[in-house]
Enzyme design. Structure first.
Site: not given
Ligand code: DGL
Length: 296
Positions: A78, A201
């Site tokens: 993440c 993301c």
């Molecule tokens: N998948 C996550 C990232 O890479 C977070 C997305 C979220 O929960 O806003 O930032």
């Protein structure tokens, strides 16, 4: 023993299903590893939350997951969490951590000129980490940062078997286009164009086909999944990792199977098939993950 033959226990963490875009690369590089996937779906999306409450939440959920699952390595799949919490996690827990950061360097290295567009959550685009990284790798090139948190929810919908709304996708793409045009019209170089998109993301690679086919101009698309998997493979291949891995009994290794946990009380039945295809069984709700942490 070859590194790809090892069966370390790796914890993969994200707010939701985005980390699966990293898990698929990990499974390709380390097919015999055992994986525990933890998604903090009670708090998803992370990208709209303030740093202080998010940091305390991440520390609490990861702490609980480590205690319960006893992994040998943790992948924070993440960008929003990695760019915020990596230092605190490494200081607190005596385990190797691998984080995900936007693939700005490969985007610059693989395109000769033109602007690079970073698509990420609102939290990630605002982080000093991103500006510092761009200062180090961007040279004279232009970075256009676009917060598109709506894509997180669209990716969640897609993996839960619902159609990606064409209207919503068009709306996000219009916003990206407006931001890019605004930034390029302020450019000193009249002929500047966009050469690369960075999916900063981990949810966004799950929509890569839709994004690529909807964007009319030719450009290259980058994400960090493959690089993260290579980094994990190199850590697992190191002799010091092997010494740690031996601490696990043979019985523990054999009894373990890849599992996924959530933090919400939702049934998440619409995700069973997605995880089953990745060889993972549902373990339920990570107990007491939210004790003492402010509500989302
Ligand atoms: N998948 C996550 C990232 O890479 C977070 C997305 C979220 O929960 O806003 O930032």
């Amino acid at each position: 023993m070859n590194a790809t033959d090892r069966s370390p226990h790796i914890l993969v963490f994200d707010s939701g299903v985005g980390g699966l875009s990293v898990l698929t690369h990990l499974q390709r590089e380390l097919p015999r590893a055992n994986y525990t996937y933890v998604m903090d779906d009670e708090w998803c999306p992370y990208g709209e939350k303030t740093d202080d409450i998010l940091l305390s939440r991440i520390m609490s959920v990861i702490g609980r997951a480590i205690e319960l699952c006893q992994p040998q390595l943790v992948v924070i799949a993440c960008n929003t969490a990695s760019t915020l919490a990596m230092e605190a996690l490494r200081e607190t827990f005596a385990l190797p951590f691998v984080g995900v950061v936007p693939a700005l360097k490969p985007a610059v290295e693989n395109t000769a000129s033109g602007a690079v567009v970073l698509l990420a959550t609102a939290a990630t685009v605002d982080r000093d980490y991103v500006d510092d990284l761009w200062c180090a790798v961007g040279g004279q090139r232009r970075l256009i940062k676009v917060a598109c948190s709506d894509l997180v929810l669209l990716a969640e919908e897609k993996l839960r078997g619902r159609d990606v709304s064409a209207d919503q996708l068009a709306c996000v793409l219009r916003a990206i286009d407006v931001e890019c045009s605004r930034s390029l019209s302020a450019s000193a170089q009249d002929d500047e164009s966009i050469s690369a998109f960075v999916l900063g993301c981990t949810h966004f690679p799950l929509l890569r086909d839709e994004l690529e086919s909807a964007w009319s101009q030719p450009c290259l698309w980058f994400d960090s999944g493959a690089a993260i998997a290579r980094r994990v493979l190199s850590l697992v291949a190191a002799p010091e990792f092997d010494a740690g891995a031996r601490a696990l009994s043979q019985r523990d290794r054999c009894n373990r199977s890849s599992q996924w946990w959530c933090t919400s009380r939702a049934s998440n039945e619409d995700l069973y098939e997605v995880f089953r295809k990745l060889g993972m069984t549902p373990a339920g709700r990570l107990p007491e993950a939210c004790e003492g942490v402010p509500a989302a």
